[in-house]
Design a protein around this motif. Sequence first.
Motif, mmCIF file in Angstrom:
data_model
loop_
_atom_site.group_PDB
_atom_site.id
_atom_site.type_symbol
_atom_site.label_atom_id
_atom_site.label_comp_id
_atom_site.label_asym_id
_atom_site.label_seq_id
_atom_site.Cartn_x
_atom_site.Cartn_y
_atom_site.Cartn_z
ATOM 1 N N ASN A 79 0.825 -1.219 0.000
ATOM 2 C CA ASN A 79 0.000 0.000 0.000
ATOM 3 C C ASN A 79 0.854 1.262 0.000
ATOM 4 O O ASN A 79 0.506 2.250 -0.647
ATOM 5 N N LEU A 80 1.966 1.234 0.711
ATOM 6 C CA LEU A 80 2.863 2.394 0.714
ATOM 7 C C LEU A 80 3.444 2.627 -0.677
ATOM 8 O O LEU A 80 3.562 3.770 -1.117
ATOM 9 N N GLU B 42 0.735 4.186 -2.801
ATOM 10 C CA GLU B 42 0.575 5.598 -2.441
ATOM 11 C C GLU B 42 1.743 6.436 -2.956
ATOM 12 O O GLU B 42 1.558 7.567 -3.411
ATOM 13 N N CYS B 43 2.939 5.871 -2.879
ATOM 14 C CA CYS B 43 4.122 6.573 -3.387
ATOM 15 C C CYS B 43 3.993 6.791 -4.889
ATOM 16 O O CYS B 43 4.311 7.877 -5.400
ATOM 17 N N GLN C 148 1.360 7.244 -6.423
ATOM 18 C CA GLN C 148 0.333 8.271 -6.599
ATOM 19 C C GLN C 148 0.823 9.649 -6.176
ATOM 20 O O GLN C 148 0.073 10.608 -6.217
ATOM 21 N N SER D 141 2.345 10.459 -3.065
ATOM 22 C CA SER D 141 2.304 10.747 -1.637
ATOM 23 C C SER D 141 3.717 10.868 -1.064
ATOM 24 O O SER D 141 4.460 9.880 -1.006
ATOM 25 N N ALA E 140 4.045 8.712 2.073
ATOM 26 C CA ALA E 140 4.321 7.293 1.799
ATOM 27 C C ALA E 140 5.793 7.097 1.446
ATOM 28 O O ALA E 140 6.415 6.126 1.887
#
Length: 186
Positions: A11-12, A15-16, A18, A20, A23
Amino acid sequence: MEAIYIDKHYNLVVECKQGSKKACYELYRLYSKAMLNIAYRIVGNIGEAEDVLQEAFLHAFNKVHDFRQETTFGLWLKQIVVSRSINLLRKRKLEWTELEDEKMMNIPEEEIDEDEEKNYKVAAVKEAMKELPEGYRVVISLYLLEGYDHEEIGQILNITENTSRTQFLRAKRKLGEILSRKGITS
């Protein structure tokens, strides 16, 4: 069909990808110490290892969109750190030597015992490894500590498999001399 590995930090990574920053920071926090240790064992200098670490993370975050979960993020990042570390050594114009096959010796592996004496010896060996010439230290670190085989080390370092084996055997011999000089025996 390609294998997809979903690790605990999937998930990190998503998110990264995306964008973030939180993240990315969390991935850095989770992996930086282990990756710094890998870089340090290869380059042998903490300042240079820190530089390698930063370059590796910058590269990873810039290329995170190319990461396809064909492996875990940690393994992917480790490959980047090892590659960056080796590139640094190449810049130092690391010279490799090669022995002929018949001059190589088969040195048996020691069994590892978990008592305090063995733990002391492991720490002493790691400390003594810092005294090895760069080529020896790199090969023995990649083989013993990072788990690469000689064929993989050859590919990583752009040397022959035989050269990797030779460097490893010479490193073990030199390490034995250093440990013997310090009064540490097997």
